[in-house]
Scaffold this active site. Sequence first.
Site, short mmCIF file in Angstrom:
data_model
loop_
_atom_site.label_atom_id
_atom_site.label_comp_id
_atom_site.label_asym_id
_atom_site.label_seq_id
_atom_site.Cartn_x
_atom_site.Cartn_y
_atom_site.Cartn_z
N CYS A 1 -9.13 -2.84 -11.05
CA CYS A 1 -8.56 -1.65 -10.43
C CYS A 1 -7.27 -1.93 -9.67
CB CYS A 1 -9.58 -0.99 -9.51
SG CYS A 1 -10.13 -2.07 -8.17
N ASP B 1 -4.72 -7.89 -4.44
CA ASP B 1 -5.01 -8.95 -3.47
C ASP B 1 -5.25 -10.29 -4.16
OD1 ASP B 1 -4.81 -7.95 -0.81
OD2 ASP B 1 -6.48 -6.63 -1.27
N GLU C 1 -11.40 -10.04 -5.28
CA GLU C 1 -9.97 -10.03 -4.92
C GLU C 1 -9.59 -11.25 -4.07
OE1 GLU C 1 -9.09 -6.30 -2.98
OE2 GLU C 1 -10.97 -6.27 -1.92
N HIS D 1 0.82 -1.21 0.00
CA HIS D 1 0.00 0.00 0.00
C HIS D 1 0.85 1.26 0.00
CE1 HIS D 1 -3.35 -2.76 1.02
NE2 HIS D 1 -3.89 -1.99 0.11
#
Length: 593
Positions: free
Chosen positions: A514, A467, A443, A201
């Site tokens: 995404c 993920d 995900e 992240h």
Amino acid sequence: MSSDVPGTMGVIFRGIGVSPGVAAGPVALLQNSDTPRISERTINEAAVAGEIARFEEALIETRRQIRQIQEALSGQTRAQDASILDAHLMVLDDRTFLEEVIGGVRDKLRNIELAVQEGTSRYAGVLEAVEDDYLRERVSDVRDVGRRLLRNLTGTPADTVSELAAGHLIVAHDLAPSETASLPKDRILGFATDIGSPTSHTAVMARALELPAVVGLHDISCRVKTGDQVLIDGNKGVFILNPTDEQLKTYGKQEETRRSIEAGLDKLQHKPAVTKDGHAIMLSANAEGPEDIDAVLHHGACGIGLLRSEFIHLARSRLLSEEEQDSIYDRIAARLAPSPVIIRTLDLGGDKFFADVRGSLEANPFLGLRSIRLSLQHPDYFKQQLRAILRASVHGNVKIMYPMISSKGEILEANRLLEEAKCELDAAGTPFNRNIEVGIMIEVPAAALSADSLARHVDFFSIGTNDLIQYTIAVDRGNERVAYLYEPTHPSVLRMIQMTVAAAHANGIWVGLCGEMAADPLMTGLLLGLGIDELSVTPRAVPLVKDAVRGLNFYQAVRLAESALQCETADEVLEKCRRLTRETAPEIMALIE
Ligand code: PEP
Ligand code: MG
């Protein structure tokens, strides 16, 4: 990695480039940026005077430190940096702030550490809610000063970000998403860390902030000290200690070339993302908060495909109220209208914690109580967020997306709470879009494998490959030691995507993607060929991906996807993707090779 010989010039270390760009300058070594842990106590009346005296001492010490830093930095920094420290001094004299803190001790009988923490948070919250840009900008000053006061009260050593970050490159062992989210973007040149990977992240945030970044540099934070001169190249993952004039010149030239190619691509801003033979896709952007909207619009995205709403909270170091969320979502929806804004409900947990929580008590946080699971266990707070999103839906084209769904039951439960939230708004006479679209992220392999059943309960899918790859290949997305196994083109991942697209289309819903894979222009042909309807990427990558789409014929993409699905290894697929991109968008290869 090269070995370092102290004092030598131009020593090169290699890590993983996660955010493009070259930056050179002095290091600010970040050793401890945590908000200090404090004890929380109530006190008796007799202890009030003592606590206030401790506060006064901390104020004096804090003022002394800030003046000392100002002196140390004088002559080295820009006027803007000096004014930030002036603003910190002003917070220490701000009557409202001081009264907030002292009131916490005198009226609520809190110990001084707790009173400073609560007073800072409350005062920052008030400033944040004010419709005045100047006052809103003071929020980070108040938080910085609050942290410094707490460090002085608890005897915690100082961090360097707020002090030395101006015009510096941050080097740290790691940066938590909450830390990255609160970095003063306009004051730092870039960052380099010991650990991390392209889809951690922190790396995602670096790209959103458009700051060059290199991660996975092993022990770089032990090899440099504050003030060392370094250069980083976020494209190639290079970190140079004491760069030579020649290296500065070479990398400077490369950066100029990259910028001029990027500037050329920005001319595509108002052009559609459509292949040469007329196949159009939605090209949206990912955003972490209202401060990303300028970049989303500037780079020509046709909406927000993923608003990571948790960063709005992480950047402010607390959970926001319904009102606060509503005002932020309203602003974003209105600025983007009539383009869509997909607001993902809170995706906390995993590695996304508030700075003062710092880590999970769970042994496997990525498999634990994160994301929609956490929201469903806190239905009241979840409904606050849903009501805030619904309220924003009258200001623009807002959609809701649930993260990390792994079963139909979770969708039904989330939708039940959504219905309750709608009834509550109805009862209060608050308007909202009754037909708001609701989608889910795919995900988790369980969701991809049961996509045919899940598709019946939602309006769209968005595949979260960051993920999905980690869970499919069982490889931690943030761990540089196994980063070589993290392969977006792994045959199993392609099959998951294919399966999800087939299920969505068979049920008449659209499917986006995404994860960071969408922002890699090498993947554009493959994803189009697999049938993806929407790509949502970091704003800066929008022109790049648009250029890749516009260089293709759709039949080439379909052929690529068909042959990729026959491949046995990720490398074979990647090579096919490279070959097609070289042919259809050679200018992009100059940027990424
Ligand atoms: C993903 O997992 O692909 C995704 C987009 O969500 P995040 O990166 O925020 O986990
Ligand atoms: Mg995710």
